[in-house]
Design a protein around this motif. Structure first.
Motif: not given
Length: 138
Positions: A113-121, A126-138
C-alpha cells in the motif's frame, strides 16, 4: 570484601545494560523486517482507494506505476461528477517515499500500500488518516 561487591554490582549492571540494548535492537529489526527494504520493483503495480473529499462522497483513485518509472493517476469525484481526471509523469523512490512529478504531495511506501502524506511530507493524522491509503491490487 567491598571490592568484590563493587565488581559484582558492575557486572550485574553491565549485563542488564547489554540485555536491554539487545532487546532494543531486536525490536527495531522486527519492525523493519515486516516489509523489508523498499525497492523500485516492490512498488511497481496498480494501487486503488477512495480518498476523502470535502465536497463529494469520495475521490475514487487509481495509481499505476510502471517499470519505466512512469505513472498514471486517475481519479473521479464520486457524487459530484462522472468525469475522470488524470495526471501522468515520472516517479522517483527516495528511501520509503514515492515522489510523483507534478504533484504537491508524496506517498509513504508500506507493505502492499501507499499512504498519502500531507503537503509538508508528514503522515496525515486524525479520524480520516486510514482513508488516505491506496492499496496495491494483486
Amino acid at each position: 570484601m567491598r571490592w568484590i561487591v563493587s565488581i559484582s554490582v558492575l557486572f550485574v549492571l553491565s549485563g542488564l545494560f547489554t540485555a536491554c540494548m539487545n532487546q532494543h535492537a531486536t525490536s527495531n529489526t522486527a519492525d523493519t523486517g515486516k516489509f523489508g527494504k523498499v525497492t523500485e520493483s516492490k512498488v511497481i503495480g496498480v494501487y486503488k482507494g477512495d480518498l476523502p473529499c470535502t465536497d463529494c462522497e469520495a475521490i475514487k483513485t487509481v495509481l499505476t506505476l510502471t517499470e519505466n518509472k512512469e505513472y498514471v493517476l486517475e481519479y473521479i469525484y464520486v457524487g459530484k461528477s462522472q468525469e475522470a481526471f488524470s495526471k501522468s509523469g515520472k516517479w522517483e523512490l527516495s528511501n520509503t517515499e514515492l515522489d510523483l512529478s507534478d504533484l504537491d504531495y508524496r506517498y509513504k511506501v508500506e507493505d502492499k500500500q501507499l499512504r498519502q502524506l500531507d503537503l509538508s511530507g508528514k503522515e496525515i493524522a486524525g479520524e480520516l488518516a486510514d482513508r488516505y491509503i491506496l492499496r496495491q491490487l494483486p
